[in-house]
Scaffold this active site. Sequence first.
Site, PDB file in Angstrom:
ATOM      1  N   ILE A  50      56.368  30.659  39.946  1.00 30.59           N
ATOM      2  CA  ILE A  50      57.435  32.556  40.464  1.00 30.59           C
ATOM      3  C   ILE A  50      57.168  32.929  39.164  1.00 30.59           C
ATOM      4  CG2 ILE A  50      59.107  30.619  39.081  1.00 30.59           C
ATOM      5  CD1 ILE A  50      61.136  31.968  41.626  1.00 30.59           C
ATOM      6  N   SER A  59      43.128  32.070  49.537  1.00 33.89           N
ATOM      7  CA  SER A  59      41.943  33.283  48.836  1.00 33.89           C
ATOM      8  C   SER A  59      41.257  33.587  49.367  1.00 33.89           C
ATOM      9  CB  SER A  59      41.804  32.760  46.787  1.00 33.89           C
ATOM     10  OG  SER A  59      40.919  34.034  46.553  1.00 33.89           O
ATOM     11  N   GLU A  72      38.357  34.739  47.586  1.00 34.41           N
ATOM     12  CA  GLU A  72      37.399  34.100  46.872  1.00 34.41           C
ATOM     13  C   GLU A  72      36.845  32.446  47.428  1.00 34.41           C
ATOM     14  OE1 GLU A  72      36.985  35.486  43.636  1.00 34.41           O
ATOM     15  OE2 GLU A  72      35.520  34.094  43.467  1.00 34.41           O
ATOM     16  N   TYR A  94      37.585  27.527  40.898  1.00 33.31           N
ATOM     17  CA  TYR A  94      38.488  27.928  41.676  1.00 33.31           C
ATOM     18  C   TYR A  94      38.427  27.320  42.755  1.00 33.31           C
ATOM     19  CZ  TYR A  94      41.967  31.093  42.839  1.00 33.31           C
ATOM     20  OH  TYR A  94      42.790  32.173  43.133  1.00 33.31           O
TER      21      TYR A  94
HETATM   22  P1  NAP Z   1      49.487  34.288  37.861  1.00 30.39           P
HETATM   23  O1  NAP Z   1      49.770  35.712  38.251  1.00 30.39           O
HETATM   24  O2  NAP Z   1      48.528  33.877  37.693  1.00 30.39           O
HETATM   25  O3  NAP Z   1      50.760  32.858  38.350  1.00 30.39           O
HETATM   26  C1  NAP Z   1      50.032  31.800  39.075  1.00 30.39           C
HETATM   27  C2  NAP Z   1      51.587  30.998  38.712  1.00 30.39           C
HETATM   28  O4  NAP Z   1      51.289  29.552  38.828  1.00 30.39           O
HETATM   29  C3  NAP Z   1      52.190  31.042  36.836  1.00 30.39           C
HETATM   30  O5  NAP Z   1      53.941  31.176  38.342  1.00 30.39           O
HETATM   31  C4  NAP Z   1      51.561  30.088  36.504  1.00 30.39           C
HETATM   32  O6  NAP Z   1      52.619  29.751  35.117  1.00 30.39           O
HETATM   33  C5  NAP Z   1      51.677  28.893  37.737  1.00 30.39           C
HETATM   34  N1  NAP Z   1      51.206  27.675  37.155  1.00 30.39           N
HETATM   35  C6  NAP Z   1      49.911  27.655  36.886  1.00 30.39           C
HETATM   36  N2  NAP Z   1      49.660  26.797  36.718  1.00 30.39           N
HETATM   37  C7  NAP Z   1      50.227  26.048  36.849  1.00 30.39           C
HETATM   38  C8  NAP Z   1      50.252  23.851  37.111  1.00 30.39           C
HETATM   39  N3  NAP Z   1      49.334  23.063  36.700  1.00 30.39           N
HETATM   40  N4  NAP Z   1      51.513  23.847  37.144  1.00 30.39           N
HETATM   41  C9  NAP Z   1      52.567  24.403  38.148  1.00 30.39           C
HETATM   42  N5  NAP Z   1      52.438  26.265  38.135  1.00 30.39           N
HETATM   43  C10 NAP Z   1      51.543  26.222  37.063  1.00 30.39           C
HETATM   44  O7  NAP Z   1      48.643  33.779  39.884  1.00 30.39           O
HETATM   45  P2  NAP Z   1      48.442  35.098  41.114  1.00 30.39           P
HETATM   46  O8  NAP Z   1      48.164  36.864  41.037  1.00 30.39           O
HETATM   47  O9  NAP Z   1      50.766  35.049  41.303  1.00 30.39           O
HETATM   48  O10 NAP Z   1      48.815  34.549  41.883  1.00 30.39           O
HETATM   49  C11 NAP Z   1      49.695  34.069  43.251  1.00 30.39           C
HETATM   50  C12 NAP Z   1      48.604  32.446  43.989  1.00 30.39           C
HETATM   51  O11 NAP Z   1      48.053  33.740  44.909  1.00 30.39           O
HETATM   52  C13 NAP Z   1      47.301  32.198  43.205  1.00 30.39           C
HETATM   53  O12 NAP Z   1      47.603  30.136  43.944  1.00 30.39           O
HETATM   54  C14 NAP Z   1      45.931  32.713  43.283  1.00 30.39           C
HETATM   55  O13 NAP Z   1      45.538  31.172  42.985  1.00 30.39           O
HETATM   56  C15 NAP Z   1      46.291  32.874  44.627  1.00 30.39           C
HETATM   57  N6  NAP Z   1      46.051  34.268  45.032  1.00 30.39           N
HETATM   58  C16 NAP Z   1      45.889  35.484  44.214  1.00 30.39           C
HETATM   59  C17 NAP Z   1      45.758  36.233  44.581  1.00 30.39           C
HETATM   60  C18 NAP Z   1      44.844  37.724  43.753  1.00 30.39           C
HETATM   61  O14 NAP Z   1      44.763  38.795  43.816  1.00 30.39           O
HETATM   62  N7  NAP Z   1      46.847  37.815  43.023  1.00 30.39           N
HETATM   63  C19 NAP Z   1      44.607  36.367  45.485  1.00 30.39           C
HETATM   64  C20 NAP Z   1      44.694  35.099  46.760  1.00 30.39           C
HETATM   65  C21 NAP Z   1      45.338  34.242  46.412  1.00 30.39           C
HETATM   66  P3  NAP Z   1      52.806  30.186  33.630  1.00 30.39           P
HETATM   67  O15 NAP Z   1      53.464  31.592  33.838  1.00 30.39           O
HETATM   68  O16 NAP Z   1      53.544  29.169  32.757  1.00 30.39           O
HETATM   69  O17 NAP Z   1      51.238  30.223  33.641  1.00 30.39           O
HETATM   70  N1  GDD Z   2      38.184  39.439  34.579  1.00 26.61           N
HETATM   71  C1  GDD Z   2      37.380  40.629  34.250  1.00 26.61           C
HETATM   72  N2  GDD Z   2      36.584  40.716  33.371  1.00 26.61           N
HETATM   73  N3  GDD Z   2      36.289  40.354  35.671  1.00 26.61           N
HETATM   74  C2  GDD Z   2      35.997  41.361  35.334  1.00 26.61           C
HETATM   75  C3  GDD Z   2      35.192  42.250  33.834  1.00 26.61           C
HETATM   76  C4  GDD Z   2      36.342  41.297  32.711  1.00 26.61           C
HETATM   77  O1  GDD Z   2      35.936  42.003  31.892  1.00 26.61           O
HETATM   78  N4  GDD Z   2      34.493  42.917  33.707  1.00 26.61           N
HETATM   79  C5  GDD Z   2      34.382  42.647  35.145  1.00 26.61           C
HETATM   80  N5  GDD Z   2      34.966  41.767  36.388  1.00 26.61           N
HETATM   81  C6  GDD Z   2      34.780  41.482  37.186  1.00 26.61           C
HETATM   82  C7  GDD Z   2      34.402  39.758  37.857  1.00 26.61           C
HETATM   83  O2  GDD Z   2      32.572  39.712  37.781  1.00 26.61           O
HETATM   84  C8  GDD Z   2      34.260  39.814  39.346  1.00 26.61           C
HETATM   85  O3  GDD Z   2      33.589  40.202  40.136  1.00 26.61           O
HETATM   86  C9  GDD Z   2      35.708  41.352  39.520  1.00 26.61           C
HETATM   87  O4  GDD Z   2      35.612  41.726  37.759  1.00 26.61           O
HETATM   88  C10 GDD Z   2      37.084  40.367  39.748  1.00 26.61           C
HETATM   89  O5  GDD Z   2      37.985  40.063  38.297  1.00 26.61           O
HETATM   90  P1  GDD Z   2      39.045  39.402  37.956  1.00 26.61           P
HETATM   91  O6  GDD Z   2      39.627  40.538  38.904  1.00 26.61           O
HETATM   92  O7  GDD Z   2      38.976  37.778  36.803  1.00 26.61           O
HETATM   93  O8  GDD Z   2      39.714  38.494  39.877  1.00 26.61           O
HETATM   94  P2  GDD Z   2      38.910  37.506  40.671  1.00 26.61           P
HETATM   95  O9  GDD Z   2      38.079  38.575  41.597  1.00 26.61           O
HETATM   96  O10 GDD Z   2      38.233  36.880  40.137  1.00 26.61           O
HETATM   97  O11 GDD Z   2      39.877  36.658  41.231  1.00 26.61           O
HETATM   98  C11 GDD Z   2      41.487  37.316  41.647  1.00 26.61           C
HETATM   99  O12 GDD Z   2      41.124  37.787  43.509  1.00 26.61           O
HETATM  100  C12 GDD Z   2      41.272  36.402  43.508  1.00 26.61           C
HETATM  101  C13 GDD Z   2      40.660  37.382  44.885  1.00 26.61           C
HETATM  102  O13 GDD Z   2      39.775  37.430  45.591  1.00 26.61           O
HETATM  103  C14 GDD Z   2      41.803  36.105  41.295  1.00 26.61           C
HETATM  104  O14 GDD Z   2      43.121  36.793  41.309  1.00 26.61           O
HETATM  105  C15 GDD Z   2      41.834  34.513  42.037  1.00 26.61           C
HETATM  106  O15 GDD Z   2      43.426  34.253  41.630  1.00 26.61           O
HETATM  107  C16 GDD Z   2      42.114  35.128  43.513  1.00 26.61           C
HETATM  108  O16 GDD Z   2      42.198  34.340  44.333  1.00 26.61           O
END
Ligand code: NAP
Ligand code: GDD
Length: 345
Positions: free
Chosen positions: A9, A129, A131, A153
């Site tokens: 949350i 995801s 991913e 991941y």
């Molecule tokens: P986020 O901002 O990184 O939030 C992750 C949440 O999980 C935080 O509340 C974190 O708590 C909690 N958490 C981490 N490790 C935990 C553990 N061991 N036990 C309980 N809670 C834990 O991620 P988000 O962007 O909101 O994404 C939400 C979900 O969707 C994640 O599962 C992510 O993998 C998935 N997802 C995200 C995206 C995206 O683009 N954002 C896309 C596809 C899927 P703390 O605040 O204490 O760190």
């Molecule tokens: N983080 C990060 N930092 N990424 C970088 C950087 C940098 O300095 N420079 C380039 N990138 C590139 C990464 O290599 C990747 O290809 C892309 O930017 C996006 O990286 P992130 O923003 O870290 O996100 P992600 O796509 O790896 O993962 C996020 O999206 C997933 C859904 O497709 C996360 O939110 C995952 O939790 C989520 O599942």
Amino acid sequence: MKKAFITGITGQDGYYLTKLLIEKDYEVHGTIRRSSTFNTSRIDGLISQYSSDKLLNLYYSDLLDSSSLSSLIQKIQPDEVYNLAAQSHVAVSFKNPYYSTSTSTAGVISLLEVVKNIEKDVKFYQASSSEMYGGVSTDSLNEESLLEPKSPYAAGKVFAYNMTKIYRESYKKFCVNGILFNHESPLRGETFVTRKISRAVGRIHNNIQSKLTLGNLEAFRDWGFAGDYVEGMWLMMQHDKPDDWVLATGETHSVKEFCKLAFDVVGLDWENYVLTDEKYQRPNEVNHLLGDPSKAKKELGWEPKTSFKKLVENMVESDCKLAEREKVLIDNNLLKPSWENPTTT
Ligand code: NAP
Ligand code: GDD
């Protein structure tokens, strides 16, 4: 009044989903982790607004603490469980593979077992995801596309995705996978690339940072706005039968394009500020993600409302305001001038 139970949350999606559910008259219950510093900054506004009326209720737990997850759900008797918690940073999962995968895998089993065993019909949402696809081809990806995880991941997420399907099919439980492509917001964690860029633009514009160092500028992502995506999560839980749905915009852009657009917002040329460094490259890169959200559109009536350009503008404008406040603190010697945090990924 319906009750929702949310893991994660305190994260980006946790904030937007909680806000949405409270607006829809839910009572929300969420788990937070014990931390040596406060970790509720995203939801502090919601806490002060809704916790005294018990519309928002928080409990200490962890994905690895099966007993607390189980006893909380048994006690709360929610109608809907949203499993958003994860170590969600892909690059970090290469450095902490055991922790990253064990939280994703153990957490989903613990939650699904309660959903299976509890007397009440409880619906379950798994944060799956894009991913998981691995990003090898440039094709548009849908619910039928092959899963080829490229990181610890993603491997953990494939396990959780499969378990969610297995419990749906084996025990006839309402378990859904939202396969979400990247979604961002001003509340995105600062180590994800979009926010790292928008934070840097805000600081550079306010003369408190000089350069931005990134990794692979040629990666393509299908980036949407998190506020739109949590609506899709909720719609999945209201559908008449459980299934898996992709949420995406259907457009893909490179990191380079994101940089250009973000620096354009403040009238700067990105090429004068952006550097690259090997240390931000991943051992195995997901090169290209493009989603096809047609099933969600047809069956859920879901469509993203925020354009890519608007998303970038909103993030940069929000981070310019944040940097203005930082500048005041720096000018008054209350904050050290910004340097690149050594834990940035
Ligand atoms: P986020 O901002 O990184 O939030 C992750 C949440 O999980 C935080 O509340 C974190 O708590 C909690 N958490 C981490 N490790 C935990 C553990 N061991 N036990 C309980 N809670 C834990 O991620 P988000 O962007 O909101 O994404 C939400 C979900 O969707 C994640 O599962 C992510 O993998 C998935 N997802 C995200 C995206 C995206 O683009 N954002 C896309 C596809 C899927 P703390 O605040 O204490 O760190
Ligand atoms: N983080 C990060 N930092 N990424 C970088 C950087 C940098 O300095 N420079 C380039 N990138 C590139 C990464 O290599 C990747 O290809 C892309 O930017 C996006 O990286 P992130 O923003 O870290 O996100 P992600 O796509 O790896 O993962 C996020 O999206 C997933 C859904 O497709 C996360 O939110 C995952 O939790 C989520 O599942």
